[in-house]
Motif scaffolding. Structure first.
Motif, short mmCIF file in Angstrom:
data_model
loop_
_atom_site.label_atom_id
_atom_site.label_comp_id
_atom_site.label_asym_id
_atom_site.label_seq_id
_atom_site.Cartn_x
_atom_site.Cartn_y
_atom_site.Cartn_z
N HIS A 1 -11.88 1.37 15.19
CA HIS A 1 -13.09 0.69 14.76
C HIS A 1 -13.22 -0.62 15.52
N ASN B 1 4.98 -3.02 10.67
CA ASN B 1 4.79 -3.33 9.25
C ASN B 1 5.42 -2.27 8.35
N MET C 1 5.70 -3.95 2.99
CA MET C 1 5.25 -3.62 4.34
C MET C 1 5.22 -4.86 5.21
N ARG D 1 0.82 -1.21 0.00
CA ARG D 1 0.00 0.00 0.00
C ARG D 1 0.85 1.26 0.00
N PRO E 1 1.17 -1.83 13.18
CA PRO E 1 1.28 -0.97 11.99
C PRO E 1 2.67 -0.36 11.88
N ALA F 1 -15.71 0.65 9.47
CA ALA F 1 -14.41 0.07 9.78
C ALA F 1 -13.65 -0.37 8.53
N ASN F 2 -14.37 -0.66 7.46
CA ASN F 2 -13.70 -1.23 6.28
C ASN F 2 -13.88 -0.31 5.07
N LEU F 3 -12.95 -0.40 4.14
CA LEU F 3 -13.03 0.40 2.92
C LEU F 3 -13.53 -0.43 1.75
N CYS G 1 -3.94 -3.28 2.95
CA CYS G 1 -3.12 -2.13 3.38
C CYS G 1 -2.01 -2.50 4.35
N GLU G 2 -2.16 -3.60 5.05
CA GLU G 2 -1.14 -4.05 6.02
C GLU G 2 -0.85 -3.02 7.10
N HIS G 3 -1.79 -2.10 7.32
CA HIS G 3 -1.65 -1.28 8.53
C HIS G 3 -2.98 -1.06 9.24
N GLY G 4 -3.91 -1.96 9.01
CA GLY G 4 -5.07 -2.00 9.87
C GLY G 4 -6.18 -1.02 9.55
N VAL G 5 -6.14 -0.42 8.37
CA VAL G 5 -7.15 0.58 8.06
C VAL G 5 -8.22 0.07 7.10
N CYS G 6 -7.85 -0.70 6.08
CA CYS G 6 -8.83 -1.01 5.03
C CYS G 6 -9.78 -2.13 5.41
#
Lengths: 807, 289, 161
Positions: free
Chosen positions: B108, B45, B1, A307, B42, C134-136, C43-48
């Motif tokens: 979330h 990563n 990542m 990403r 995060p 919470a998800n994209l 995304c590998e950082h917990g957002v998508c």
């Protein structure tokens, strides 16, 4: 194979003109069962025996001379198998051309891996191959890249000042400079509107409005990042590149050219794709590098963009600036339009479209849905030390529509007219209409969509709420059309040397009566497997479940231009329809022979067979006919070849077809935070014959969400050194379910007269209309402040400044 | 990542965790505790954090006190492995209900499943809701290290940008909240729901009858660490109402010196502060008779 | 130790033994060691949220869990939802409402929604919308996803009453 059940309200035969049993119905999507159960096959789902993983050492400075790439330490990292720089791989460059003179267009040579210079943060410098993606990153970290930094060209002023040059071939940092139109009457129109016209001029009392609109740099942001798996097959003497691209044949061409091998030795296939939105309709240098390495190592190699790479080094889009002037007469009719467009295309031209695609699109179509009698335009593409751009969903249209819709709003204010009424006085109502831009617009519902959108908000009481309450409500409109289904003639006018346009389809029925149909288009979420099957099923009178679509395989499909510019159903769907009809004719011809009657005395019966017209009891099923065509070919008519196969091509003639829509938005701005909240979103759209209503609604809503994202949230900015601001989803603000409102959609239907199904494209409209509609609504909410905003995305701080009267 | 390599060690009790941290550090490693990991992973990563060893507290979920939520004698005690989600769904008395109400602002739902109260406090993000709540409700972080247990009051916990008083060889055992507040609220502003706040504000009102005697005003996003604003707190006492809240907000805005960063200006942070302090006061006063 | 760990993972009711480096995320181990590729990585950082799976019945980001941390836990992925190819009610609602286009975010949304519905069967549309934020998703504009989850919630409530 089970028969597809239709929802009750659409079941039953419905032959209306070009419509049939299936076209026009929201049949269950063929794609869904596998995607819902985790059984889709996306590129990162592919694993091959002995597969290695690739990643890229990328530039950390925006601009500089590359003085050394040392991969010694990288190669020593545990798990790393190999590492190569540009010199190791010796590949050809990616070059995209226009058929234009040097004073109008300068090409760029985009190396697969940077050679002498790096031109943006994230540019690939070397490729690292390892046993797993973790070790790949360890190897990337160990690489040592030496660079003599140069000043970074990071915005339009510094590009045009040209103190530093991104490409030696373009000393002014301008890749395209075209003045496409300068029709008679522009200066006269401005003079008259400004009151400087000749004595007795009837147009005195009009106005001249000027607006400078800017849009931020965005990422199309398919949720699945780019990626490829390349493998060498010694038996086939062929490189297999499985990649998520919207344009597999163009990838094949560029892989073959960069590697210097015959195209025959490259096969590109496309698995399930997690979106593209234009970012994947250009050829990526990474997929070429991976292919080259797989061939060199004789091992499968996978690259999956992460990403951070996708946000910083993937193809970006949208950063444009328009200086627009327009003259109006006292009745509010536009008399002249003059525009200067500058598009910041970043470090390189993309293949196959070139850096010219955005300014040329804007220049050709800027008059939009209005009767503009005189038009002057200059369009420029500039190069900067930022990630290069690809034609993202909408391609300049979100920007030029914003510019002209802001013009309409400003003129309405200047003339004290209602902005919708002003549009009504200018919108094209008689078709076909040939504009000042030499484009012929086929029939649409410009005026009708505008009226209906306004009426919807009026009947819901929004105008009263805005005018009567103490909340900061604003109402905004955007009326626009969108050329879809560009044929080769329309693209040739842009003077590309690679001219997309036609599409091919081959259809084959097997001995069980099941059908496989091919298309040169490329599904990446648009539901082609379903909608194309609907078209075929209607043409042949079979169940939609008996039709399987094949796309995305350069061995299986002779040639194709893939999916972009809302071309799939218009062009690809037409080719599929024509091929189906030809197969139907073939079935009838064989059946007539077997039934011993005249060819004109048979017909398809709409349920998988051919009947004798004057004796309908005599019937052959398709299975009966197929049995002969394949297994007992001695029974075929003498002049019919075995097998049940037909092919067709289709190209859209002339200027193509125009979908249209009006978007109407109600926003509320929060005086405490400056936040913009969308309270109501209405879309009235016309994309001709709707093949699958749910799918069209989905395209509208998804497009609108991306347009709202551009209007209010997403932007990649760069600091003065060319470092991108948004390397994660913390900073790149993709809106979520709480930011995107529900959208009401109404369909008007003006069938296209020259596509086979009457359909116009529906892929991009949502994205085109939303930014202008939202921007206009926010400005309406700020009307009492005297502040007008013309830049997207709109920051809440800017809104708050306006509300509080802070400059 | 993908994260850089590390060695992985499971702790079986708190003493084991402390011993692992001590021994690994002595062996030249750079160990770090992982509990929920929702802030740490995060960063790993992205390779912005690269501990060479992780000591996983996961197995300590079997120790009842580590996941316990208990109210007693005006103190609410949260075990170090209590998750945001556990607090969100816990049945707390009105004294502590602000904690549950605030949880919807913490990331979330899937983040709240894993993320822990203690982890959030030790991470020390300047806008983290737990950091504001700690200052608002006089939290005491109980940490165990090689020298035994010590108590760190919230006022001494935050040392600036992502820095806290919990030492690298210490493990948080529990967090005690010692200032019950039935009239408290936290509110925040972010461009998207679930994002890190640009500014967040927490207010606790000390109420007698229908009068406000005083209380707490805590802000995040206006300094490198979350801060109490005594000037604003001084303005709290008096008759509840919008005029009062406006004065509190004015005092807060006058007292802070917020940063210009992340594309957000100091001036905008001030304006948000005014809005959010006012909103938090109103919400906190909601139950006043 | 940095050396690979031998792990026993309980995924979708089946026990798997894998040997992995401790730094491998649960998302990567599910996808590339167990070949359960329905869980996607965005995304590998917990957002998508594309990698959302269940850990001990709660929705989590599989990119923010190391596989070694999941040993002993009950892991559920999208592959557990259908019954031999027969769609679950939620999956059926997604297709009925056209709640997916490219389908890349879909497994994450399904697992998120299952987690939320199990916990808050009476949630309102606006509450579900907030939970689903919470998800994209980049294709749908979310409306039909919210529709599908609301419809499932309603039909499940109806079944109970």
């Amino acid at each position: 194979m089970t028969a597809t059940e239709l929802p009750a309200e659409v079941a039953g035969p419905r032959f209306e003109g070009r419509r049939g049993r299936w076209v026009g119905a929201s049949v269950p999507r063929h794609e869904d069962p596998r995607l819902l159960t985790g059984r889709g096959r996306f590129v990162d789902d592919i694993t091959l025996p002995g597969m290695l993983h690739a990643g890229f050492v990328r530039a950390t400075v925006a601009h500089g001379h590359l003085t050394g790439v040392d991969l010694t330490a990288t190669r020593a990292v545990s798990g790393v198998v190999a590492a190569f720089d540009a010199g190791d791989l010796a590949l050809g460059d990616v070059v995209a051309l226009l058929d234009r003179p040097a004073e109008e267009f300068t090409p760029t040579a985009m190396p697969v891996l940077a050679k002498d210079k790096v031109r943006f943060v994230g540019e690939p410098v070397a490729i690292v191959i390892a046993r797993d993606p973790y070790a790949v990153e360890d190897g990337i970290e160990a690489a040592v890249v030496a660079c003599d930094p140069l000043a970074a060209v990071v915005d339009e002023p510094s590009a045009l000042a040209a103190a530093t040059t991104v490409h030696d071939g373009a000393p002014d940092n301008v890749l395209l400079d075209v003045s496409m139109f300068d029709t008679p009457g522009v200066d006269e129109g401005f003079a008259e509107a400004a009151g400087d016209g000749p004595e007795g001029s009837s147009t005195r009392g009009g106005c001249v409005v000027e607006v400078t609109t800017r849009s931020g740099r965005q990422n199309a942001l398919p949720l699945e990042t780019r990626g490829a798996v390349a493998s060498w097959d010694a038996r086939d003497d062929q490189l297999l590149v499985q990649t998520c691209t919207q344009v597999p044949h163009q990838v094949r061409t560029m892989v073959a050219r960069c590697l210097g091998v015959p195209e025959r030795t490259v096969r590109v296939t496309v698995p399930d794709m997690g979106g593209g939105f234009g970012q994947k309709c250009v050829v990526g240098r990474e997929e070429i590098a991976v292919a080259a390495v797989a061939r060199r190592l004789h091992r499968p190699v996978k690259w999956i963009e992460d990403r951070r790479e996708a946000l910083t080094a993937g193809f970006l889009a949208r950063e444009q600036h328009y200086d627009t002037r327009a003259a109006f007469d006292a009745d509010g009719r536009i008399t002249a339009l003059a525009v200067d467009v500058v598009c910041d295309m970043g470090a390189y031209s993309c293949y196959p479209f070139t850096a010219g695609i955005e300014p040329l699109m804007a220049s050709a179509e800027m008059p939009s849905v209005y009767r503009v009698p005189a038009y002057r335009v200059r369009g420029r593409a500039i190069t900067t030390n930022k990630a290069p751009t690809a034609p993202y969903r909408g391609v300049s249209r979100p920007q030029y529509v914003t510019a002209i819709e802001r013009v309409m709003e400003k003129a309405a204010r200047a003339l004290d007219l209602d902005p919708v009424e002003l549009r009504r006085r200018n919108v094209i109502t008689e078709f076909p209409y040939t504009g000042v831009n030499a484009v012929t617009y086929d029939p649409g519902t410009y005026r009708e969509s505008l009226d209906l959108a306004e009426e919807t908000l009026r009947s819901e009481g929004w105008f009263g709420a805005r005018d009567g309450g103490d909340r900061h409500l604003g109402i905004g409109f955007c009326c626009f059309s969108e050329r879809t289904g560009y044929g080769s003639e329309a693209f040739a006018k842009r003077r590309m040397t690679v001219v997309p346009g036609f599409d091919l389809s081959e259809i084959r029925m097997d001995t069980t009566g099941a059908v496989v149909v091919t298309s040169g288009t490329m599904n990446h979420g648009q539901s082609h497997e379903t909608t194309f099957a609907q078209i075929v099923a209607d043409r042949l009178g079979i169940d939609v479940a008996r039709v399987k679509l094949r796309q995305g395989d350069t061995e299986r499909i002779a040639y194709g231009w893939g999916t972009f510019a809302s071309r799939s159903v218009t062009i690809g769907g037409s080719a599929v329809a024509l091929a189906s009809e030809r197969l139907g004719e073939l079935l009838c011809r064989i059946a007539a022979h077997l039934l011993e009657t005249r060819p004109e005395n048979v017909a398809m019966d709409g349920s998988g067979g051919v009947i004798v017209v004057d004796d309908p009891a005599r019937r052959l099923s398709y299975e009966d006919i197929a049995d002969v065509a394949y297994l007992r070919s001695h029974l075929l008519p003498k002049d019919v070849e075995p097998t049940l196969t037909a092919t067709a091509s289709f190209d859209v003639p002339g200027d193509g077809t125009f979908s249209n829509a009006t978007h109407a938005v109600v926003v509320e701005v929060d005086p405490g935070t400056g936040q913009v909240r969308i309270l109501r979103y209405v879309c009235v759209e016309d994309c001709g014959v709707v093949i699958h209503p749910q799918v069209v609604d989905g395209q509208c809503r998804g497009g609108i969400a991306q347009g709202i994202a551009g209007a209010l949230f997403e932007e990649v900015t760069y600091d003065e050194h060319g470092e991108p601001s948004a390397a994660s989803f913390i900073d790149y603000l993709v809106p979520t379910a709480t930011e995107i409102p529900d959208v009401s959609i109404t369909h008007l239907e003006t069938p296209c007269a020259f596509t086979e199904n009457g359909a116009k494209g529906a892929g991009e409209g949502g994205t085109i209309g939303a930014p202008a509609a939202v921007l206009n609504a926010v400005n309406d909410a700020l009307r009492h402040t005297g502040v007008e905003l013309d830049t997207t995305p709109i920051h809440p701080a800017t809104v708050l400044d306006a509300l509080e009267g802070t400059p | 990542m993908k994260p850089a390599a590390f060695t992985y060690h499971r702790a079986h009790d708190v003493a084991d965790a402390v011993a692992l941290l001590t021994d690994l550090a002595a062996a030249g490693e750079d160990p770090k505790v992982i509990a929920g990991g929702q802030s740490l992973m995060p960063m790993m990563n992205f390779r912005l954090a690269r501990p060479t060893a992780l000591v996983d507290l996961g197995p300590l979920r079997r120790v009842p006190s580590m996941t316990a939520i208990s109210e007693r004698d005006g103190t609410l005690t949260l075990g170090a492995l209590v998750t945001h989600h556990a607090v969100e769904t816990a049945t707390l008395s009105p004294d502590w209900a602000v904690l549950s109400r605030t949880m919807r602002w913490v990331g979330h739902r899937p983040i709240r499943s894993r993320g822990t109260v203690a982890g959030s406090l030790v991470h020390g993000d300047a806008t983290a809701e737990w950091c504001l709540l700690a200052l608002l409700l006089d939290a005491v972080v109980v940490a165990e290290g090689p020298a035994g247990r010590r108590e760190i009051p919230a006022g001494e916990l935050f040392h600036g940008f992502y820095a806290t008083a919990v030492d690298p060889d210490e493990v948080v055992v529990e967090v005690r909240f010692t200032r019950p507040s039935p009239h408290a609220a936290l509110t925040e502003f972010a461009r998207r729901h679930g994002d890190f706040a640009i500014v967040d504000a927490a207010v606790a009102l000390d109420v007698e009858g229908s009068a406000v005697r005083g209380g707490r005003v805590v802000l995040g996003g206006v300094a490198p660490a979350p801060v109490r604003v005594p000037e604003a707190e001084a303005a709290l006492a008096g008759e509840a109402g919008d005029d009062r809240w406006a004065a509190v907000a004015d005092a807060a805005v006058a007292a802070i010196d917020p940063p210009d960063d992340g594309g957000t200006t100091a001036a905008y942070r001030r304006r948000l502060t005014r809005t959010l302090v006012t909103d938090a006061c109103r919400e906190a006063a909601g139950g006043i008779p | 130790m940095n050396d690979p760990h031998l792990l026993t993972l309980h995924v979708n009711g089946t026990e798997h033994e894998v040997v992995v480096e401790p730094r491998r995320t649960l998302a990567d181990v599910l996808r590339h060691d167990l070949h359960l590729t329905g869980t996607h990585v965005g995304c590998e950082h917990g957002v998508c949220g594309a990698c959302t799976a269940h850990l001990d019945h709660a929705p989590v980001r599989a990119c923010l869990v190391f596989a070694v941390q999941a040993e002993g836990a009950d892991v559920r992925t999208v592959e557990s939802l259908d019954h031999d190819g027969e769609l679950s009610d939620l999956q059926q609602a997604f297709t009925d409402h056209h709640a997916l286009q490219c389908g890349f975010c879909t497994p994450g949304f399904l697992m998120l929604a299952e987690g939320v519905l199990a916990e808050s069967p009476d949630a309102s549309r606006e509450e579900l919308r907030e939970a689903l934020s919470a998800n994209l998703c980049r294709c749908t504009g979310y409306q039909t996803i919210v529709d599908a989850v609301c419809a499932t919630a309603a039909s499940r409530r109806e079944k109970i009453s």
